[in-house]
Design a protein around this motif. Structure first.
Motif, PDB file in Angstrom:
ATOM      1  N   LYS A   1     -16.900   9.815  -4.680  1.00  0.00           N
ATOM      2  CA  LYS A   1     -15.929   9.311  -5.659  1.00  0.00           C
ATOM      3  C   LYS A   1     -15.583   7.850  -5.389  1.00  0.00           C
ATOM      4  O   LYS A   1     -15.586   7.019  -6.298  1.00  0.00           O
ATOM      5  CB  LYS A   1     -14.659  10.158  -5.628  1.00  0.00           C
ATOM      6  CG  LYS A   1     -13.596   9.719  -6.611  1.00  0.00           C
ATOM      7  CD  LYS A   1     -12.318  10.522  -6.437  1.00  0.00           C
ATOM      8  CE  LYS A   1     -11.207  10.066  -7.328  1.00  0.00           C
ATOM      9  NZ  LYS A   1     -10.835   8.672  -7.200  1.00  0.00           N
ATOM     10  N   VAL A   2     -15.301   7.520  -4.144  1.00  0.00           N
ATOM     11  CA  VAL A   2     -14.953   6.143  -3.792  1.00  0.00           C
ATOM     12  C   VAL A   2     -16.143   5.216  -4.038  1.00  0.00           C
ATOM     13  O   VAL A   2     -15.984   4.103  -4.547  1.00  0.00           O
ATOM     14  CB  VAL A   2     -14.472   6.062  -2.320  1.00  0.00           C
ATOM     15  CG1 VAL A   2     -14.366   4.632  -1.850  1.00  0.00           C
ATOM     16  CG2 VAL A   2     -13.136   6.760  -2.183  1.00  0.00           C
TER      17      VAL A   2
ATOM     18  N   VAL B   1     -18.608   5.572  -6.218  1.00  0.00           N
ATOM     19  CA  VAL B   1     -18.798   5.391  -7.659  1.00  0.00           C
ATOM     20  C   VAL B   1     -17.710   4.481  -8.223  1.00  0.00           C
ATOM     21  O   VAL B   1     -17.993   3.615  -9.062  1.00  0.00           O
ATOM     22  CB  VAL B   1     -18.825   6.759  -8.374  1.00  0.00           C
ATOM     23  CG1 VAL B   1     -18.743   6.599  -9.881  1.00  0.00           C
ATOM     24  CG2 VAL B   1     -20.080   7.523  -7.989  1.00  0.00           C
ATOM     25  N   ASP B   2     -16.486   4.637  -7.760  1.00  0.00           N
ATOM     26  CA  ASP B   2     -15.402   3.764  -8.218  1.00  0.00           C
ATOM     27  C   ASP B   2     -15.683   2.304  -7.873  1.00  0.00           C
ATOM     28  O   ASP B   2     -15.423   1.410  -8.676  1.00  0.00           O
ATOM     29  CB  ASP B   2     -14.068   4.195  -7.612  1.00  0.00           C
ATOM     30  CG  ASP B   2     -13.555   5.498  -8.203  1.00  0.00           C
ATOM     31  OD1 ASP B   2     -14.067   5.922  -9.261  1.00  0.00           O
ATOM     32  OD2 ASP B   2     -12.644   6.105  -7.592  1.00  0.00           O
ATOM     33  N   LYS B   3     -16.196   2.063  -6.693  1.00  0.00           N
ATOM     34  CA  LYS B   3     -16.518   0.685  -6.292  1.00  0.00           C
ATOM     35  C   LYS B   3     -17.688   0.130  -7.099  1.00  0.00           C
ATOM     36  O   LYS B   3     -17.733  -1.058  -7.416  1.00  0.00           O
ATOM     37  CB  LYS B   3     -16.844   0.610  -4.794  1.00  0.00           C
ATOM     38  CG  LYS B   3     -15.681   0.905  -3.893  1.00  0.00           C
ATOM     39  CD  LYS B   3     -14.655  -0.186  -3.951  1.00  0.00           C
ATOM     40  CE  LYS B   3     -13.518   0.141  -2.995  1.00  0.00           C
ATOM     41  NZ  LYS B   3     -12.441  -0.808  -3.104  1.00  0.00           N
ATOM     42  N   LEU B   4     -18.647   1.010  -7.423  1.00  0.00           N
ATOM     43  CA  LEU B   4     -19.819   0.552  -8.177  1.00  0.00           C
ATOM     44  C   LEU B   4     -19.475   0.206  -9.627  1.00  0.00           C
ATOM     45  O   LEU B   4     -20.171  -0.590 -10.259  1.00  0.00           O
ATOM     46  CB  LEU B   4     -20.919   1.612  -8.149  1.00  0.00           C
ATOM     47  CG  LEU B   4     -21.680   1.711  -6.845  1.00  0.00           C
ATOM     48  CD1 LEU B   4     -22.653   2.864  -6.902  1.00  0.00           C
ATOM     49  CD2 LEU B   4     -22.422   0.429  -6.540  1.00  0.00           C
ATOM     50  N   LYS B   5     -18.425   0.778 -10.158  1.00  0.00           N
ATOM     51  CA  LYS B   5     -18.024   0.483 -11.532  1.00  0.00           C
ATOM     52  C   LYS B   5     -17.596  -0.974 -11.694  1.00  0.00           C
ATOM     53  O   LYS B   5     -17.587  -1.496 -12.804  1.00  0.00           O
ATOM     54  CB  LYS B   5     -16.894   1.414 -11.968  1.00  0.00           C
ATOM     55  CG  LYS B   5     -17.347   2.826 -12.216  1.00  0.00           C
ATOM     56  CD  LYS B   5     -16.199   3.712 -12.621  1.00  0.00           C
ATOM     57  CE  LYS B   5     -16.661   5.143 -12.806  1.00  0.00           C
ATOM     58  NZ  LYS B   5     -15.547   6.048 -13.111  1.00  0.00           N
ATOM     59  N   GLN B   6     -17.267  -1.611 -10.583  1.00  0.00           N
ATOM     60  CA  GLN B   6     -16.812  -2.996 -10.619  1.00  0.00           C
ATOM     61  C   GLN B   6     -17.959  -3.998 -10.446  1.00  0.00           C
ATOM     62  O   GLN B   6     -17.729  -5.181 -10.334  1.00  0.00           O
ATOM     63  CB  GLN B   6     -15.780  -3.223  -9.518  1.00  0.00           C
ATOM     64  CG  GLN B   6     -14.588  -2.311  -9.628  1.00  0.00           C
ATOM     65  CD  GLN B   6     -13.734  -2.324  -8.378  1.00  0.00           C
ATOM     66  OE1 GLN B   6     -14.003  -3.035  -7.430  1.00  0.00           O
ATOM     67  NE2 GLN B   6     -12.686  -1.501  -8.378  1.00  0.00           N
ATOM     68  N   THR B   7     -19.206  -3.507 -10.401  1.00  0.00           N
ATOM     69  CA  THR B   7     -20.350  -4.394 -10.181  1.00  0.00           C
ATOM     70  C   THR B   7     -21.200  -4.486 -11.441  1.00  0.00           C
ATOM     71  O   THR B   7     -20.942  -3.829 -12.441  1.00  0.00           O
ATOM     72  CB  THR B   7     -21.215  -3.871  -9.017  1.00  0.00           C
ATOM     73  OG1 THR B   7     -21.726  -2.591  -9.362  1.00  0.00           O
ATOM     74  CG2 THR B   7     -20.420  -3.781  -7.728  1.00  0.00           C
ATOM     75  N   ASN B   8     -22.265  -5.277 -11.347  1.00  0.00           N
ATOM     76  CA  ASN B   8     -23.164  -5.423 -12.497  1.00  0.00           C
ATOM     77  C   ASN B   8     -24.110  -4.215 -12.600  1.00  0.00           C
ATOM     78  O   ASN B   8     -24.249  -3.446 -11.646  1.00  0.00           O
ATOM     79  CB  ASN B   8     -23.932  -6.746 -12.420  1.00  0.00           C
ATOM     80  CG  ASN B   8     -24.846  -6.832 -11.214  1.00  0.00           C
ATOM     81  OD1 ASN B   8     -25.334  -5.816 -10.728  1.00  0.00           O
ATOM     82  ND2 ASN B   8     -25.088  -8.044 -10.760  1.00  0.00           N
TER      83      ASN B   8
ATOM     84  N   LEU C   1     -27.148   0.664 -10.449  1.00  0.00           N
ATOM     85  CA  LEU C   1     -28.289   1.579 -10.391  1.00  0.00           C
ATOM     86  C   LEU C   1     -28.736   1.812  -8.952  1.00  0.00           C
ATOM     87  O   LEU C   1     -28.899   2.960  -8.511  1.00  0.00           O
ATOM     88  CB  LEU C   1     -29.450   1.037 -11.233  1.00  0.00           C
ATOM     89  CG  LEU C   1     -30.716   1.884 -11.237  1.00  0.00           C
ATOM     90  CD1 LEU C   1     -30.422   3.231 -11.888  1.00  0.00           C
ATOM     91  CD2 LEU C   1     -31.816   1.169 -11.961  1.00  0.00           C
ATOM     92  N   VAL C   2     -28.907   0.746  -8.196  1.00  0.00           N
ATOM     93  CA  VAL C   2     -29.338   0.857  -6.797  1.00  0.00           C
ATOM     94  C   VAL C   2     -28.245   1.520  -5.956  1.00  0.00           C
ATOM     95  O   VAL C   2     -28.525   2.382  -5.114  1.00  0.00           O
ATOM     96  CB  VAL C   2     -29.694  -0.537  -6.228  1.00  0.00           C
ATOM     97  CG1 VAL C   2     -29.983  -0.467  -4.742  1.00  0.00           C
ATOM     98  CG2 VAL C   2     -30.874  -1.125  -6.977  1.00  0.00           C
ATOM     99  N   GLY C   3     -27.020   1.145  -6.182  1.00  0.00           N
ATOM    100  CA  GLY C   3     -25.901   1.701  -5.426  1.00  0.00           C
ATOM    101  C   GLY C   3     -25.725   3.185  -5.655  1.00  0.00           C
ATOM    102  O   GLY C   3     -25.420   3.942  -4.731  1.00  0.00           O
ATOM    103  N   THR C   4     -25.927   3.626  -6.897  1.00  0.00           N
ATOM    104  CA  THR C   4     -25.795   5.048  -7.197  1.00  0.00           C
ATOM    105  C   THR C   4     -26.840   5.853  -6.443  1.00  0.00           C
ATOM    106  O   THR C   4     -26.550   6.913  -5.894  1.00  0.00           O
ATOM    107  CB  THR C   4     -25.941   5.291  -8.720  1.00  0.00           C
ATOM    108  OG1 THR C   4     -24.982   4.500  -9.405  1.00  0.00           O
ATOM    109  CG2 THR C   4     -25.736   6.743  -9.058  1.00  0.00           C
ATOM    110  N   THR C   5     -28.057   5.356  -6.401  1.00  0.00           N
ATOM    111  CA  THR C   5     -29.118   6.031  -5.656  1.00  0.00           C
ATOM    112  C   THR C   5     -28.780   6.093  -4.172  1.00  0.00           C
ATOM    113  O   THR C   5     -28.973   7.128  -3.522  1.00  0.00           O
ATOM    114  CB  THR C   5     -30.464   5.299  -5.856  1.00  0.00           C
ATOM    115  OG1 THR C   5     -30.729   5.202  -7.245  1.00  0.00           O
ATOM    116  CG2 THR C   5     -31.588   6.036  -5.175  1.00  0.00           C
TER     117      THR C   5
END
Length: 136
Positions: A34-35, A37-44, A49-53
Motif C-alpha cells: 500500500k505504501v 503504491v501510494d508513493k508511486l502515484k506521485q511519480t511519472n 510501471l517499473v516501480g509497480t513490478t
C-alpha cells in the motif's frame, strides 16, 4: 535428565516464529504494498510501471519469507513434541544451532536469544547425561 525446560523454550521459540511469520504475511506485506503504491502515484508513468513490478516482486519475497518462518515454527513445534528425555539427540542440537543462526542473520533478536538459551541448556544437559552415563 528431563528436557522440560528445552521443550518449553523450543515451544516459546515456535510460537514467537509463528507470530512474526503471520505478522509478516498478513500485516507487513499489505502495508508495504500500500505504501509503495501510494508513493508511486506521485511519480511519472514510466517510473510507476517499473516501480509497480519491483513492489510486486519484493512483496512476493516478503510473503515467501513469512511462509518459510511459519514452516520453521511448525518444525520447531514438532521437534519440541518429539524431544526425548535422558537422551542425546545430535540432530536436534544441529537444528537448534542452525535455526538460531538463521534468527541472527534475519535480525530477529528475540528469536535468537530464545534459541541461544535453548541451545546452551541443551548442550549443558548433554554434558550431564554423558557424565552420568545414563543415556538411553
Amino acid at each position: 535428565m528431563t528436557r522440560k525446560l528445552e521443550r518449553n523454550l523450543l515451544m516459546a521459540g515456535s510460537i514467537w516464529n509463528a507470530i512474526t511469520a503471520l505478522l509478516t504475511i498478513f500485516a507487513y506485506s499489505p502495508w508495504f504494498q500500500k505504501v509503495g503504491v501510494d508513493k508511486l502515484k506521485q511519480t511519472n508513468p514510466d517510473t510507476m510501471l517499473v516501480g509497480t513490478t519491483m513492489i510486486d516482486s519484493v512483496t512476493k519475497v516478503v510473503v515467501t519469507f513469512g511462509l518459510f518462518m511459519f514452516v520453521g515454527a511448525i518444525v520447531n513445534f514438532v521437534i519440541a513434541k518429539n524431544m526425548k528425555d535422558h537422551a542425546i539427540q545430535y540432530k536436534i542440537v544441529i537444528w537448534i544451532a542452525a535455526w538460531g543462526i538463521l534468527q541472527l542473520v534475519t535480525m530477529d533478536v528475540i528469536g535468537f536469544v530464545i534459541f541461544l538459551i535453548t541451545f546452551v541448556i541443551y548442550l549443558a544437559k548433554n554434558k550431564a547425561i554423558k557424565l552420568s552415563g545414563v543415556e538411553i
